[in-house]
Design a protein around this motif. Structure first.
Motif, PDB file in Angstrom:
ATOM      1  N   VAL A  44       0.645  -0.824  -0.508  1.00 11.00           N
ATOM      2  CA  VAL A  44      -0.287   0.034  -0.098  1.00 11.00           C
ATOM      3  C   VAL A  44       0.967   1.284  -0.292  1.00 11.00           C
ATOM      4  CG1 VAL A  44      -1.698   1.803   0.795  1.00 11.00           C
ATOM      5  CG2 VAL A  44      -1.653  -0.966   1.428  1.00 11.00           C
ATOM      6  N   THR A  45       0.447   1.623  -0.837  1.00 12.33           N
ATOM      7  CA  THR A  45       1.392   3.531  -0.984  1.00 12.33           C
ATOM      8  C   THR A  45       1.212   4.160  -0.113  1.00 12.33           C
ATOM      9  OG1 THR A  45       0.462   3.993  -2.621  1.00 12.33           O
ATOM     10  CG2 THR A  45       1.574   2.618  -3.543  1.00 12.33           C
ATOM     11  N   LYS A  46       1.826   5.117   0.418  1.00 15.24           N
ATOM     12  CA  LYS A  46       1.269   6.518   1.107  1.00 15.24           C
ATOM     13  C   LYS A  46      -0.033   6.948   0.351  1.00 15.24           C
ATOM     14  CE  LYS A  46       2.125   8.247   4.872  1.00 15.24           C
ATOM     15  NZ  LYS A  46       2.529   7.623   6.233  1.00 15.24           N
ATOM     16  N   LEU A  47      -0.103   7.871  -0.837  1.00 13.85           N
ATOM     17  CA  LEU A  47      -1.640   7.802  -1.073  1.00 13.85           C
ATOM     18  C   LEU A  47      -2.191   7.326  -1.093  1.00 13.85           C
ATOM     19  CD1 LEU A  47      -2.811  10.728  -2.592  1.00 13.85           C
ATOM     20  CD2 LEU A  47      -1.811   9.230  -4.465  1.00 13.85           C
ATOM     21  N   GLU A  48      -2.717   5.718  -1.001  1.00 16.50           N
ATOM     22  CA  GLU A  48      -3.373   5.045  -1.385  1.00 16.50           C
ATOM     23  C   GLU A  48      -3.641   5.311   0.662  1.00 16.50           C
ATOM     24  OE1 GLU A  48      -2.748   1.642  -4.646  1.00 16.50           O
ATOM     25  OE2 GLU A  48      -1.554   1.127  -2.724  1.00 16.50           O
ATOM     26  N   LYS A  49      -3.087   4.762   1.646  1.00 19.93           N
ATOM     27  CA  LYS A  49      -3.431   4.763   2.890  1.00 19.93           C
ATOM     28  C   LYS A  49      -3.841   6.026   3.385  1.00 19.93           C
ATOM     29  CE  LYS A  49      -0.514   3.180   5.496  1.00 19.93           C
ATOM     30  NZ  LYS A  49       0.402   2.449   6.139  1.00 19.93           N
ATOM     31  N   ARG A  50      -3.799   7.104   2.805  1.00 16.81           N
ATOM     32  CA  ARG A  50      -4.097   8.727   3.034  1.00 16.81           C
ATOM     33  C   ARG A  50      -5.658   8.998   2.705  1.00 16.81           C
ATOM     34  NH1 ARG A  50       1.674  12.552   2.388  1.00 16.81           N
ATOM     35  NH2 ARG A  50       1.846  12.146   4.127  1.00 16.81           N
ATOM     36  N   LEU A  51      -5.774   8.393   1.123  1.00 19.58           N
ATOM     37  CA  LEU A  51      -7.010   8.135   0.646  1.00 19.58           C
ATOM     38  C   LEU A  51      -8.058   7.295   2.015  1.00 19.58           C
ATOM     39  CD1 LEU A  51      -6.560   8.366  -2.863  1.00 19.58           C
ATOM     40  CD2 LEU A  51      -6.875  10.370  -1.626  1.00 19.58           C
ATOM     41  N   LYS A  52      -7.814   6.058   1.876  1.00 19.03           N
ATOM     42  CA  LYS A  52      -8.287   5.381   2.610  1.00 19.03           C
ATOM     43  C   LYS A  52      -8.531   6.118   4.112  1.00 19.03           C
ATOM     44  CE  LYS A  52      -7.127   1.035   0.304  1.00 19.03           C
ATOM     45  NZ  LYS A  52      -6.249  -0.260   0.668  1.00 19.03           N
ATOM     46  N   ALA A  53      -8.425   6.947   4.147  1.00 16.37           N
ATOM     47  CA  ALA A  53      -7.641   7.161   5.678  1.00 16.37           C
ATOM     48  C   ALA A  53      -9.432   8.240   5.900  1.00 16.37           C
ATOM     49  CB  ALA A  53      -6.412   7.977   6.441  1.00 16.37           C
ATOM     50  N   LEU A  54      -9.127   8.799   4.550  1.00 19.28           N
ATOM     51  CA  LEU A  54     -10.205   9.947   4.408  1.00 19.28           C
ATOM     52  C   LEU A  54     -11.522   9.231   3.886  1.00 19.28           C
ATOM     53  CD1 LEU A  54      -8.067  12.509   2.329  1.00 19.28           C
ATOM     54  CD2 LEU A  54      -8.607  12.728   4.344  1.00 19.28           C
ATOM     55  N   ALA A  55     -12.173   8.189   3.908  1.00 20.87           N
ATOM     56  CA  ALA A  55     -13.176   7.577   3.275  1.00 20.87           C
ATOM     57  C   ALA A  55     -13.840   6.805   4.453  1.00 20.87           C
ATOM     58  CB  ALA A  55     -12.673   6.302   1.645  1.00 20.87           C
ATOM     59  N   ASP A  56     -14.134   8.238   4.795  1.00 20.20           N
ATOM     60  CA  ASP A  56     -14.792   7.092   6.444  1.00 20.20           C
ATOM     61  C   ASP A  56     -15.061   8.683   6.983  1.00 20.20           C
ATOM     62  OD1 ASP A  56     -15.045   5.116   8.747  1.00 20.20           O
ATOM     63  OD2 ASP A  56     -14.666   7.355   9.921  1.00 20.20           O
TER      64      ASP A  56
END
Length: 114
Positions: free
Chosen positions: A2-14
């Motif tokens: 998981v890239t840092k961008l994916e981790k950030r976008l997942k964090a914002l998807a809630d």
């Protein structure tokens, strides 16, 4: 991986994590304040906070027995993403509701007196 961008976008998807970011954009908060304002149990809020810390959007400091969370983008990319998200959230009725709830909760918590 998981890239840092994916981790950030997942964090914002809630929605709950977005509410936490709104609260922290108003001022630093302890977990107990977020529990009162958002209405979820402490372990739930703590898990959401951990995801936001891991994504590089927030950090915490210890003050007495309290962990105080605040916005603290770890790099320029996190700062730009967070700025865009908060700008959009600021246009929603949820922002005003959370701000009012946090203002009401201000009188209940003593960590700021430490």
């Amino acid at each position: 991986m998981v890239t840092k961008l994916e981790k950030r976008l997942k964090a914002l998807a809630d929605g709950t994590r977005l509410k936490i970011l709104v609260l922290l954009s108003i001022r630093p908060c302890c977990v107990c304040e977020m529990v009162e304002v958002i209405g979820f149990a402490q372990p739930t809020i703590s898990r959401h906070l951990q995801r936001l810390v891991e994504a590089g959007f927030i950090s915490f400091t210890k003050k007495g027995n309290y962990l105080i969370y605040s916005l603290a983008p770890e790099d320029q990319d996190a700062e730009e993403i967070l700025s865009l998200v908060l700008k959009q959230l600021g246009k929603t009725p949820t922002f005003a509701e959370l701000k009012a709830s946090l203002t009401q909760a201000d009188k209940s918590f003593l960590w700021r007196d430490l």
